[in-house]
Motif scaffolding. Structure first.
Motif, short mmCIF file in Angstrom:
data_model
loop_
_atom_site.label_atom_id
_atom_site.label_comp_id
_atom_site.label_asym_id
_atom_site.label_seq_id
_atom_site.Cartn_x
_atom_site.Cartn_y
_atom_site.Cartn_z
N ASP A 1 0.90 -1.23 -0.34
CA ASP A 1 0.36 0.23 0.07
C ASP A 1 0.80 1.20 0.11
OD1 ASP A 1 -1.83 1.81 1.05
OD2 ASP A 1 -2.69 1.06 2.50
N MET A 2 0.69 1.99 -0.87
CA MET A 2 1.85 3.32 -1.29
C MET A 2 1.31 3.74 0.38
SD MET A 2 3.90 3.32 -4.16
CE MET A 2 3.91 2.52 -5.66
N ALA A 3 0.52 4.38 0.75
CA ALA A 3 -0.01 5.53 2.13
C ALA A 3 1.10 5.55 2.85
CB ALA A 3 -1.07 5.02 2.07
N ILE A 4 1.72 3.73 3.41
CA ILE A 4 2.06 3.63 4.39
C ILE A 4 3.76 3.85 4.57
CG2 ILE A 4 0.39 1.71 5.06
CD1 ILE A 4 2.66 -0.91 4.21
N LEU A 5 3.72 4.08 2.89
CA LEU A 5 5.47 4.34 2.50
C LEU A 5 5.82 5.66 2.99
CD1 LEU A 5 6.70 2.45 -0.76
CD2 LEU A 5 7.14 1.62 1.78
N THR A 6 7.12 6.13 2.95
CA THR A 6 7.25 7.86 3.86
C THR A 6 7.60 7.99 2.12
OG1 THR A 6 8.98 6.94 2.86
CG2 THR A 6 9.17 6.88 5.13
N PRO A 7 6.95 9.30 1.19
CA PRO A 7 6.67 9.42 0.67
C PRO A 7 8.09 9.90 -0.92
CG PRO A 7 5.60 11.11 1.79
CD PRO A 7 6.63 9.81 2.33
N ALA A 8 8.89 9.55 -0.41
CA ALA A 8 10.53 9.22 -1.30
C ALA A 8 10.79 8.46 -1.48
CB ALA A 8 11.79 10.05 -0.54
#
Ligand code: DCM
Length: 130
Positions: A108-115
Motif C-alpha cells: 500500500d503506497m500510503a504506508i510508505l514514506t513519500p520519497a
C-alpha cells in the motif's frame, strides 16, 4: 543529503520494508532500509554500512536501480535506491524497527514514506519489464 536505500528481495520476490522508529522524522511510516551517506563514503560503502547497522546483514552485490530527488518541505534529499542482489545473513531488526516482506505489487503506497513511493513504482515497472 544523499540517502541510500536497499531493496532486498526474497525467493518469492517479496521486498523488505522497515518501519521508521518513534521519535524520528516520518515515524511509523515504512521505508526501504538504508540511511544517510557520510562524507567521504562511496554510495556502496554507505549502503553496506547501513544494512549492517540496521539489519545485521553483509552486502555482497548490489546494482543501482534509480536515484530520485525529494523535498520534505525544508530538507532536500537524493534517495539513491539499489537492488541488493546478494547478502549474507538473515535480516534482523537491530534498531527496534519492525520489518515485513511484501510483494511489491501488494504494498500500500500510503504506508510508505513519500520519497520511497516512486522508488517502489520503479521497482514494479522493472519487474514487469523483466
Ligand atoms: N528517508 C526516506 N526514505 C528512506 C530513508 C530515509 O524518506 N528509505 C528520509 C527520512 C529522513 C531522511 O531521509 O527525512 C534521513 O533519514 P534518517 O532519519 O533515517 O537518517
Amino acid at each position: 543529503m544523499h540517502v541510500m536505500a536497499g531493496l532486498l528481495r526474497d525467493a518469492d520476490g517479496r521486498v523488505l520494508l522497515a518501519q521508521r522508529p518513534p521519535g524520528k522524522h516520518l515515524a511509523g511510516m515504512w521505508e526501504f532500509p538504508g540511511g544517510k551517506r557520510e562524507p567521504g563514503e562511496t554510495p556502496l560503502a554507505a549502503l553496506a554500512r547501513e544494512l549492517r547497522e540496521e539489519l545485521g546483514v553483509t552486502l555482497q552485490h548490489a546494482e543501482p536501480l534509480v536515484a530520485l530527488p525529494w523535498n520534505y518541505g525544508g530538507h532536500e534529499l537524493l534517495l539513491d535506491a539499489w537492488r541488493v542482489e546478494a547478502w549474507i545473513g538473515e535480516p534482523r531488526p537491530l534498531e527496534g524497527q519492525a520489518l515485513q516482506w511484501q510483494l511489491p505489487a501488494l504494498v500500500d503506497m500510503a504506508i510508505l514514506t513519500p520519497a520511497d513511493r516512486p522508488i517502489l513504482q520503479t521497482l514494479i515497472e522493472a519487474c514487469s519489464a523483466a
